[in-house]
Design a protein around this motif. Sequence first.
Motif, PDB file in Angstrom:
ATOM      1  N   PRO A   4       0.804  -0.917   0.091  1.00 28.13           N
ATOM      2  CA  PRO A   4      -0.034  -0.154   0.149  1.00 28.13           C
ATOM      3  C   PRO A   4       1.325   0.767  -0.253  1.00 28.13           C
ATOM      4  CG  PRO A   4      -0.243  -1.529   2.306  1.00 28.13           C
ATOM      5  CD  PRO A   4       0.882  -1.919   1.643  1.00 28.13           C
ATOM      6  N   ALA A   6       1.119   4.007  -0.689  1.00 32.62           N
ATOM      7  CA  ALA A   6       0.432   5.619  -0.220  1.00 32.62           C
ATOM      8  C   ALA A   6       0.606   5.709   1.044  1.00 32.62           C
ATOM      9  CB  ALA A   6      -0.796   6.081  -0.340  1.00 32.62           C
ATOM     10  N   GLU A   7       0.586   4.225   2.106  1.00 31.61           N
ATOM     11  CA  GLU A   7       0.839   4.909   3.254  1.00 31.61           C
ATOM     12  C   GLU A   7       2.299   4.682   3.862  1.00 31.61           C
ATOM     13  OE1 GLU A   7      -1.637   1.134   5.223  1.00 31.61           O
ATOM     14  OE2 GLU A   7      -3.540   1.997   4.100  1.00 31.61           O
ATOM     15  N   VAL A   9       4.746   6.289   2.324  1.00 33.75           N
ATOM     16  CA  VAL A   9       5.447   7.281   1.850  1.00 33.75           C
ATOM     17  C   VAL A   9       5.851   8.668   2.986  1.00 33.75           C
ATOM     18  CG1 VAL A   9       4.726   9.538   0.973  1.00 33.75           C
ATOM     19  CG2 VAL A   9       3.995   7.450  -0.071  1.00 33.75           C
ATOM     20  N   ASP A  11       6.500  11.467   4.005  1.00 32.87           N
ATOM     21  CA  ASP A  11       5.388  13.043   4.357  1.00 32.87           C
ATOM     22  C   ASP A  11       6.383  13.978   3.920  1.00 32.87           C
ATOM     23  OD1 ASP A  11       2.973  11.873   3.879  1.00 32.87           O
ATOM     24  OD2 ASP A  11       2.105  12.499   5.844  1.00 32.87           O
ATOM     25  N   TRP A  14       7.365  13.863   0.488  1.00 33.62           N
ATOM     26  CA  TRP A  14       6.833  14.288  -0.100  1.00 33.62           C
ATOM     27  C   TRP A  14       6.539  15.622   0.229  1.00 33.62           C
ATOM     28  CZ3 TRP A  14       4.456  11.086  -3.755  1.00 33.62           C
ATOM     29  CH2 TRP A  14       3.265  10.809  -4.403  1.00 33.62           C
ATOM     30  N   ILE A  17       8.713  17.592  -2.444  1.00 35.72           N
ATOM     31  CA  ILE A  17       8.209  17.932  -3.449  1.00 35.72           C
ATOM     32  C   ILE A  17       6.989  18.516  -3.911  1.00 35.72           C
ATOM     33  CG2 ILE A  17      10.126  16.456  -4.406  1.00 35.72           C
ATOM     34  CD1 ILE A  17       8.605  14.040  -4.623  1.00 35.72           C
ATOM     35  N   PRO A  20       4.749  22.999  -6.341  1.00 34.28           N
ATOM     36  CA  PRO A  20       5.136  23.549  -7.563  1.00 34.28           C
ATOM     37  C   PRO A  20       6.142  24.499  -7.518  1.00 34.28           C
ATOM     38  CG  PRO A  20       3.436  24.365  -6.541  1.00 34.28           C
ATOM     39  CD  PRO A  20       3.296  23.754  -5.666  1.00 34.28           C
ATOM     40  N   ARG A  23      10.050  22.126  -6.870  1.00 34.25           N
ATOM     41  CA  ARG A  23       9.995  21.355  -8.185  1.00 34.25           C
ATOM     42  C   ARG A  23      10.541  22.404  -8.711  1.00 34.25           C
ATOM     43  NH1 ARG A  23       4.624  19.663  -7.567  1.00 34.25           N
ATOM     44  NH2 ARG A  23       3.567  19.982  -9.606  1.00 34.25           N
ATOM     45  N   LEU A  82      17.253  12.473  -3.127  1.00 33.53           N
ATOM     46  CA  LEU A  82      16.227  13.597  -4.924  1.00 33.53           C
ATOM     47  C   LEU A  82      15.840  11.638  -5.238  1.00 33.53           C
ATOM     48  CD1 LEU A  82      14.581  14.516  -6.190  1.00 33.53           C
ATOM     49  CD2 LEU A  82      16.569  14.966  -8.131  1.00 33.53           C
ATOM     50  N   VAL A  86      12.442  10.397  -5.691  1.00 33.08           N
ATOM     51  CA  VAL A  86      11.696   9.615  -7.323  1.00 33.08           C
ATOM     52  C   VAL A  86      11.021   8.395  -7.158  1.00 33.08           C
ATOM     53  CG1 VAL A  86      12.651   8.753  -9.353  1.00 33.08           C
ATOM     54  CG2 VAL A  86      13.180  10.847  -8.853  1.00 33.08           C
ATOM     55  N   LEU A  89       7.814   8.324  -5.348  1.00 39.08           N
ATOM     56  CA  LEU A  89       6.300   8.551  -6.987  1.00 39.08           C
ATOM     57  C   LEU A  89       6.375   7.958  -7.773  1.00 39.08           C
ATOM     58  CD1 LEU A  89       8.362  12.132  -8.007  1.00 39.08           C
ATOM     59  CD2 LEU A  89       6.460  11.614  -6.433  1.00 39.08           C
ATOM     60  N   GLY A  93       2.582   5.234  -8.240  1.00 40.34           N
ATOM     61  CA  GLY A  93       2.109   5.426  -9.639  1.00 40.34           C
ATOM     62  C   GLY A  93       1.923   4.474  -9.422  1.00 40.34           C
TER      63      GLY A  93
ATOM     64  N   ALA B   6       8.667  19.208 -15.413  1.00 42.42           N
ATOM     65  CA  ALA B   6       8.177  19.921 -14.076  1.00 42.42           C
ATOM     66  C   ALA B   6       7.461  20.925 -14.950  1.00 42.42           C
ATOM     67  CB  ALA B   6       9.125  20.497 -13.453  1.00 42.42           C
ATOM     68  N   ASP B  11      -1.154  21.932 -12.250  1.00 41.04           N
ATOM     69  CA  ASP B  11      -1.297  22.149 -10.841  1.00 41.04           C
ATOM     70  C   ASP B  11      -1.933  21.382 -10.203  1.00 41.04           C
ATOM     71  OD1 ASP B  11       1.788  22.611 -10.680  1.00 41.04           O
ATOM     72  OD2 ASP B  11       1.643  24.898 -10.603  1.00 41.04           O
ATOM     73  N   ARG B  23      -4.198  11.703  -0.740  1.00 43.54           N
ATOM     74  CA  ARG B  23      -3.944  10.059  -1.515  1.00 43.54           C
ATOM     75  C   ARG B  23      -4.244   8.935  -0.201  1.00 43.54           C
ATOM     76  NH1 ARG B  23       1.238  13.039  -1.223  1.00 43.54           N
ATOM     77  NH2 ARG B  23       1.481  12.255   0.550  1.00 43.54           N
ATOM     78  N   ASP B  27      -6.877   5.831  -2.297  1.00 46.21           N
ATOM     79  CA  ASP B  27      -6.347   4.553  -2.042  1.00 46.21           C
ATOM     80  C   ASP B  27      -7.653   3.653  -1.629  1.00 46.21           C
ATOM     81  OD1 ASP B  27      -4.290   3.756  -3.107  1.00 46.21           O
ATOM     82  OD2 ASP B  27      -2.586   3.860  -1.171  1.00 46.21           O
ATOM     83  N   VAL B  86      -1.242   9.821 -12.579  1.00 47.01           N
ATOM     84  CA  VAL B  86      -0.190   9.081 -12.471  1.00 47.01           C
ATOM     85  C   VAL B  86       0.653   8.996 -13.577  1.00 47.01           C
ATOM     86  CG1 VAL B  86      -0.114   5.816 -12.582  1.00 47.01           C
ATOM     87  CG2 VAL B  86      -1.278   6.563 -11.385  1.00 47.01           C
ATOM     88  N   LEU B  89       2.879  12.093 -12.415  1.00 50.31           N
ATOM     89  CA  LEU B  89       4.045  11.511 -11.120  1.00 50.31           C
ATOM     90  C   LEU B  89       5.240  10.435 -12.321  1.00 50.31           C
ATOM     91  CD1 LEU B  89       1.827   9.608  -8.754  1.00 50.31           C
ATOM     92  CD2 LEU B  89       3.138  11.723  -8.725  1.00 50.31           C
ATOM     93  N   GLY B  93       8.974  11.884 -12.269  1.00 50.52           N
ATOM     94  CA  GLY B  93      10.089  10.776 -11.800  1.00 50.52           C
ATOM     95  C   GLY B  93      10.576  10.557 -12.553  1.00 50.52           C
ATOM     96  N   TRP B  96      13.433  12.952 -13.302  1.00 53.24           N
ATOM     97  CA  TRP B  96      14.406  13.589 -12.767  1.00 53.24           C
ATOM     98  C   TRP B  96      15.932  13.015 -12.900  1.00 53.24           C
ATOM     99  CZ3 TRP B  96      11.143  15.520  -8.232  1.00 53.24           C
ATOM    100  CH2 TRP B  96      11.273  16.454  -8.186  1.00 53.24           C
ATOM    101  N   LEU B 100      19.670  12.639 -13.367  1.00 46.04           N
ATOM    102  CA  LEU B 100      20.389  11.891 -12.414  1.00 46.04           C
ATOM    103  C   LEU B 100      21.232  11.060 -12.650  1.00 46.04           C
ATOM    104  CD1 LEU B 100      18.297  11.319  -9.433  1.00 46.04           C
ATOM    105  CD2 LEU B 100      19.863  13.258  -9.344  1.00 46.04           C
TER     106      LEU B 100
END
Lengths: 116, 116
Positions: A4, A6-7, A9, A11, A14, A17, A20, A23, A82, A86, A89, A93, B6, B11, B23, B27, B86, B89, B93, B96, B100
Motif C-alpha cells: 500500500p 501511499a501509506e 510514503v 510525508d 513528499w 516535492i 510546484p 519542483r 532525490l 523519485v 513517486l 504511481g 516539471a 498544477d 492520497r 487509495d 499517474v 507522476l 520522476g 529527474w 540524475l
Amino acid sequence: MSAPAAEDVDDDLWSAIGDPTRRRMLDLLLVEGDGTATSLAQRLPVTRQAVAKHLGVLDRAGLVRGTPAGREKRYRVDDAQLARAVAQLSSVGAAWDARLRRIKRIAEAIQRTQQD
Amino acid sequence: MSAPAAEDVDDDLWSAIGDPTRRRMLDLLLVEGDGTATSLAQRLPVTRQAVAKHLGVLDRAGLVRGTPAGREKRYRVDDAQLARAVAQLSSVGAAWDARLRRIKRIAEAIQRTQQD
DNA sequence: CGCCTCCTGCAACCTTTGGTTGCGCATGAG
DNA sequence: CTCATGCGCAACCAAAGGTTGCAGGAGGCG
C-alpha cells in the motif's frame, strides 16, 4: 503483494516535492548544477526570500545541501535523496496503476460472465 | 531532449494528489470501489467535514465523481483522470531520473579523463 | 402519520504555509 | 575606505487544511 505504497510514503519528502515552486527549483538546480537563493529567484516568479524559505524546506528534507562560499551560499541537489524521492513517486504511481488495471480486469470479467 | 516535465505538470491535478489525506482517500476509494464522506472519515484521522472538503477538491480536479443516493452521496474514482495523474507522476520522476543518470555519466567521464 | 436517527451542507474560527515588504549586517569589489 | 551585493531576520497577508457547531432532508419504525 498489496504494497500500500501511499501509506509508506515519507510525508516530509513528499510534501517537499509537492510544492510546484520547489519542483521547479529542483529542476533548475539539476540543470545548472548549483545555485543560490538570488540566482534561483531570478528565474522564478517569486522573491528571493520565498526561494530562501523553500531552500530551507528542501534542506531540512535532505534534498539539497548548501555550502557558504564567500558572501554567497551555493546549494546543490543531494542525488541520493532525490533518487529516494523519485522512487516514492513511482511507487505510488505503480500502486495506483496496479489497482486501476485490476479494476479493469474485473470489469471485463463481469462483462464476460454477463455475455454467457 | 530537455523535456522539462516539471513545467508541463497540471498544477491542479498535482496539488490534488499532493495532499497526503487526499492520497489516502483515493487509495480507500480504489480499494473499496466507492464511499461517502462519512464512511471515509471513519478510517481516516480527520473529521467528516475535512473529508468533505477534500472530496470537493478531488471533484473539482476531476479525480472523483459523486452521485447522490438517497440520503447519502457516494463518490467513486474517475479511472481516466487518475490514470492521467499517474502519468504525470511518472513523467516528473522519469525526468529527474534521467537528469540524475546524466550527472552520474558526466561524473564518471570526468573521473576517466583524470585517470588518463 | 409522527418521531427519531443518520448523513449532508453551510458558517465561523484557528493554525500552518507560501508569499510579500522592509531592514540590518557582512563580505567582496572598486 | 567605500560601495554595492547577497544574506538573514521580522512583521505582515492570504490561502489551505482542520476543527466545532448548527440547520435541514431522507429513511426506518412505533
